[in-house]
Design an enzyme around this catalytic site. Structure first.
Site, PDB file in Angstrom:
ATOM      1  N   GLU A  36      62.070  76.369 -33.797  1.00 20.07           N
ATOM      2  CA  GLU A  36      61.038  75.630 -33.057  1.00 20.07           C
ATOM      3  C   GLU A  36      61.132  74.154 -33.436  1.00 20.07           C
ATOM      4  OE1 GLU A  36      56.184  75.416 -33.295  1.00 20.07           O
ATOM      5  OE2 GLU A  36      57.116  77.385 -33.567  1.00 20.07           O
ATOM      6  N   GLU A  39      55.178  79.470 -40.496  1.00 22.88           N
ATOM      7  CA  GLU A  39      54.419  78.281 -40.909  1.00 22.88           C
ATOM      8  C   GLU A  39      53.214  78.663 -41.778  1.00 22.88           C
ATOM      9  OE1 GLU A  39      53.559  75.493 -37.782  1.00 22.88           O
ATOM     10  OE2 GLU A  39      55.473  75.845 -36.767  1.00 22.88           O
TER      11      GLU A  39
END
Length: 311
Positions: free
Chosen positions: A249, A151
């Site tokens: 995720e 991320e």
């Protein structure tokens, strides 16, 4: 005179076995192939996609407890670890789970976060530290998907990660150089969901430096499905570059039960055969800003509804 040669051969064989994943999942498997070889006996959705979990270890849960609750052995298990200083990385947050991960036969998704240093401070020495931690798993036969600085396009905003996309790419390639020859280790590039596809490109390290691609996103509508959430990213990076696609995720925001069940079904039960690069999904089984869990701490009815999606 043959005895020394036999001993040497034995040692070399043992070293080779130590480096080869005991239960290979993506290692040695062709990306975007519908042929499921090597076969892994771990948990799958009803659609055949491999399935794993991000356990809530800070609140006392672990992968063994999740496996017991579901009646299935997780295919992957995910843990987070921070590099807290440019002076070194010991990986203790990962290594404390080594014996348990080895015992489950799952592949490890290792999310290594450079929180305490800038991208420019990811030196070959830091990369060597990361490689040393990875080897402690692979030497025990655990397949490792190294999700370095995941991320990155999100975490630079609040300053959790420090640097720009050019510096990130350099740091990524430095880490790649340190681990590329480790048997059983695969580099996993995973940005956060962006508003438009062009916003990913500056963070792309290049296909020769990436083994697995994926993206983190949390569904917010019951109409969410793989195509309308991941489709464009899948086409641009998995299909275009012939890479394994993994969702490492995901869960839902908010933590509405109906929304959770809808998204879980879309990922684990819907027909996803049109996306042959998609190999594995990991649910964010944690309590943070929301209770993202679908198994641990949930009512029996909710758990049984969740487990209908698995075989």
């Amino acid at each position: 005179m043959y005895l020394p040669l036999l001993l040497l051969f034995s040692v070399l064989c043992q070293e080779t076995l130590a480096r080869t994943p005991t239960n290979p999942l993506l290692w040695s498997r062709q990306p975007c192939s519908i042929i499921d070889m090597p076969y892994h006996s771990g948990m799958r959705g009803r659609n055949g996609i491999y399935w794993g979990w991000n356990p809530d270890v800070e609140n006392g849960d672990n992968i063994t407890m999740i496996n017991r609750a579901t009646g299935h052995q997780a295919t992957t298990v995910s843990y987070f670890s921070q590099i807290n200083s440019p002076s070194g990385f010991d990986g203790h947050q990962l290594l404390r789970h080594l014996d348990e991960v080895k015992g489950t036969g799952a592949a490890l998704i290792a999310s290594v976060m450079p929180n305490g240093l800038s991208f420019n401070e990811v030196t070959p020495a830091i990369a060597a530290d990361i490689a040393n931690v990875v080897r402690q798993f692979t030497d025990q036969g655990v397949e490792v998907w190294l999700r370095f600085a995941h991320e990155m396009n999100w975490y630079v905003r609040p300053g959790t990660y420090r640097g720009n996309s050019t510096q990130f790419v350099k740091a990524w390639r430095t880490v790649y150089a340190a681990v590329k020859d480790i048997e059983g280790c695969m580099m996993f590039w995973c940005p956060n969901n962006a508003k438009t596809m062009d916003l990913y490109e500056e963070w792309w390290p290049g296909p020769e430096y990436v083994d697995i691609v994926g993206m983190d996103i949390y569904a917010s509508k019951t109409t969410a499905n793989f195509r309308n959430i991941y489709g464009g990213f899948y086409e641009a990076y998995a299909k275009k570059y012939n890479k394994h696609f993994v969702i490492p995720e995901t869960a839902t925001k908010p933590d509405d039960v109906a929304l959770k069940q809808s998204w879980l079904k879309a990922l684990a039960s819907d027909d996803l055969s049109a996306y042959p690069c998609l190999k594995s999904i990991s649910w964010f089984e944690l309590r943070k800003s929301f209770d993202y869990r679908v198994v641990m701490g949930q009512g029996n009815e909710a758990v049984q509804e969740s487990l209908k999606n698995f075989r």
